[in-house]
Each structure stands twice: as C-alpha cells, then as structure tokens.
Design an enzyme around this catalytic site. Structure first.
Site, PDB file in Angstrom:
ATOM      1  N   SER A 160       0.900  -1.244  -0.045  1.00  0.00           N
ATOM      2  CA  SER A 160       0.111  -0.236  -0.246  1.00  0.00           C
ATOM      3  C   SER A 160       0.780   1.424  -0.004  1.00  0.00           C
ATOM      4  O   SER A 160       2.001   1.184   0.631  1.00  0.00           O
ATOM      5  CB  SER A 160      -1.048   0.127   1.108  1.00  0.00           C
ATOM      6  OG  SER A 160      -1.531   1.235   1.471  1.00  0.00           O
TER       7      SER A 160
ATOM      8  N   TYR B  24      -1.400   0.053  10.582  1.00  0.00           N
ATOM      9  CA  TYR B  24      -1.624  -0.372   9.180  1.00  0.00           C
ATOM     10  C   TYR B  24      -0.344   0.145   8.261  1.00  0.00           C
ATOM     11  O   TYR B  24       0.240  -0.626   7.659  1.00  0.00           O
ATOM     12  CB  TYR B  24      -2.837   0.208   8.486  1.00  0.00           C
ATOM     13  CG  TYR B  24      -2.943  -0.156   6.939  1.00  0.00           C
ATOM     14  CD1 TYR B  24      -3.438  -1.534   6.807  1.00  0.00           C
ATOM     15  CD2 TYR B  24      -2.797   0.815   6.063  1.00  0.00           C
ATOM     16  CE1 TYR B  24      -3.545  -1.675   5.339  1.00  0.00           C
ATOM     17  CE2 TYR B  24      -3.103   0.475   4.735  1.00  0.00           C
ATOM     18  CZ  TYR B  24      -3.111  -0.836   4.274  1.00  0.00           C
ATOM     19  OH  TYR B  24      -3.466  -1.196   2.992  1.00  0.00           O
TER      20      TYR B  24
ATOM     21  N   LYS C   8       2.450  -2.430   6.529  1.00  0.00           N
ATOM     22  CA  LYS C   8       2.805  -2.400   5.143  1.00  0.00           C
ATOM     23  C   LYS C   8       4.311  -1.885   4.801  1.00  0.00           C
ATOM     24  O   LYS C   8       4.995  -2.688   3.978  1.00  0.00           O
ATOM     25  CB  LYS C   8       1.846  -1.319   4.524  1.00  0.00           C
ATOM     26  CG  LYS C   8       0.489  -1.791   4.247  1.00  0.00           C
ATOM     27  CD  LYS C   8       0.353  -3.277   3.636  1.00  0.00           C
ATOM     28  CE  LYS C   8      -1.181  -3.776   3.614  1.00  0.00           C
ATOM     29  NZ  LYS C   8      -1.294  -5.005   2.751  1.00  0.00           N
TER      30      LYS C   8
END
Length: 261
Positions: free
Chosen positions: A129, A142, A146
């Site tokens: 991402s 998050y 990533k």
C-alpha cells in the site's frame, strides 16, 4: 496449468486477482475468513477454497500444504481498521501485524519450502500500500505493517532467489472496492484519490500488475515494489503553485524566499 493460491480472495482486490488468473486458465485455491463470500467467489471460478483467519498462525502455516503443489502465491489479505494512536492497544496492533505481515511471512516460508523440496521455481506477489511510505491518522498499525511487508518482500527475495523463487510486491494507490471488512468514508476516498491520471483505481488495475509480475515476462524481477497508483507517489497535482507570479532562476540564490517543502 499453473496453480495459484490467493489470500484475501473473498472480495475486492483479492477477488479481482483471482478472476484475472482464472481468465488465463489457471487453477485456483482461494482463502479468506469471510466464509460465505469466499465460497461464492470460489464457485464462480471453479476454485478450491479454504476458509479461516490468517491471524491464526496454525491456519496460515497450513494453507500452502493444504492447497497442494503451487506455482504462484499471492498474499492479498489485509485489514486496515481505524484506530487513533492514543487509543491503540496491544491487541489492536498485533492483529493488524499478524494478518498483514506475519501471515504473509508464514505462507511465503511454506511456499519456499515446497518449491525447494520439489525442485520447482515459484513466484510470490505481496499486496502492499502507499501507506508503507506515508502515514495517516488512525493507521499507525496499518502503515507500519505495510512498510514491514515491503521489507519482508525484499528479505524473502534475497533468500529465496537462489532457489528459483521470485518475490515482489504491488503497492496500490486508492482503489474503489465495496468492502464490508474494510469500509472507508467518501470524505476519505475523495481526499486520498487525487492523482496525475485523474481517476480512482479499480481492482482490475491491481490484478493486471500482479499477473504480469507472476508471468515469465517479469522473470528477471525480484525484490521490487511496483507502485500502481495513478501517479500519486510521483506528486500532488492538486496543490497550488508555491508562488503565484513568475520568478527568475538565478545561480546561487533563492531570492530570499523559502523554497523547501
């Protein structure tokens, strides 16, 4: 016929990746924790499916062997809950890392062992991402996961390359998906989807990149992160010019104005 395992395949990007491999005539095994949606997606492509939670290490470790001999592994599963940093708990942090990073490590290790034991080459494609390089409020867990996934991609490429296993990642920009697992507001979508190409991404855009990286056309590429984001990584076309007039360029001076972001 190549055999492809796709995690997070019940919907969104994972389902689009499965559909694209199916269009190429590949045999599919799909996994996700959303059992009903997974079964429906698998039925659409005549695929085998394994329902379970990738945060469960035992399940993550088992799916490669349960799927059978594989040619391609796509780690598309990921969760991105919104959790303000000051409300973060160990459980909230660990669950995101377990699904987004640890599961990908465990499946890749199992796949690598399978390839070595059979003497066959293989390909792994991880779904990263833009958050790997750009933090945002509520996504500390998050974004960190990533960033870790991209380094895991490189580490696995280094160790598995001598065994004939290529490991790469695709990093999507904002992609429009109808996800009950990872919902976003329209306000957020509008804020993050501005890019030089002027449109939001589609799951199929990511699927095309994954299938290409998994193909022989990319057989000298490993350890790479392919940004498929409409150019958003390149810059921000929606920002105004930093100075409204026309300024001259003079060697050795910046005209007394701050010129650094």
């Amino acid at each position: 016929m190549r055999h492809v395992l796709v995690t997070g395949a019940a919907g969104g990007i994972g389902a689009a990746i499965a559909a694209r491999f199916a269009a190429d005539g590949c045999r599919l095994t799909l996994t996700d924790y959303r059992e009903a949606e997974l079964a429906a997606t698998a039925a659409r492509w005549g695929a085998a499916h394994l329902a379970g939670d990738l945060a469960d290490a035992a399940f993550a470790e088992s799916i490669v062997d349960r799927a059978g001999e594989l040619d391609v592994l796509v780690n598309a599963a990921g969760i991105y809950p919104a959790t303000p940093l000051l409300e973060m708990t160990a459980h909230a942090w660990d669950r995101v890392q377990d699904v987004n990073v640890r599961a990908a490590m465990l499946t890749t290790v199992a796949f690598g062992r399978q390839c070595v034991a059979s003497g066959r080459p293989g390909v792994v494609v991880n779904i990263s991402s833009g958050a790997a390089t750009r933090a945002r409020p509520g996504a500390a867990h998050y974004a960190t996961s990533k960033a870790a996934l991209e380094m895991l991609t490189k580490a696995c490429a280094v160790e598995l390359g001598p065994h004939g296993v290529r490991v790469n990642a695709v990093s999507p920009g904002f992609v429009t998906v109808d996800s009950t697992a990872n919902p976003v507001t329209e306000e957020y979508a509008a804020a993050v989807s501005v890019n030089p190409l002027g449109r939001r991404g589609l799951p199929g855009d990511i699927a095309e990149a994954v299938v290409w990286l998994a193909s022989d056309r990319a057989d000298w590429i490993t350890g790479a992160v392919l940004r498929v984001d409409g150019g958003s990584t390149a810059g921000a076309p929606h920002l105004p010019r930093h100075w409204t007039g026309t300024t001259s360029v003079q060697e050795g001076t910046e005209g007394g104005r701050a010129a650094h972001d």
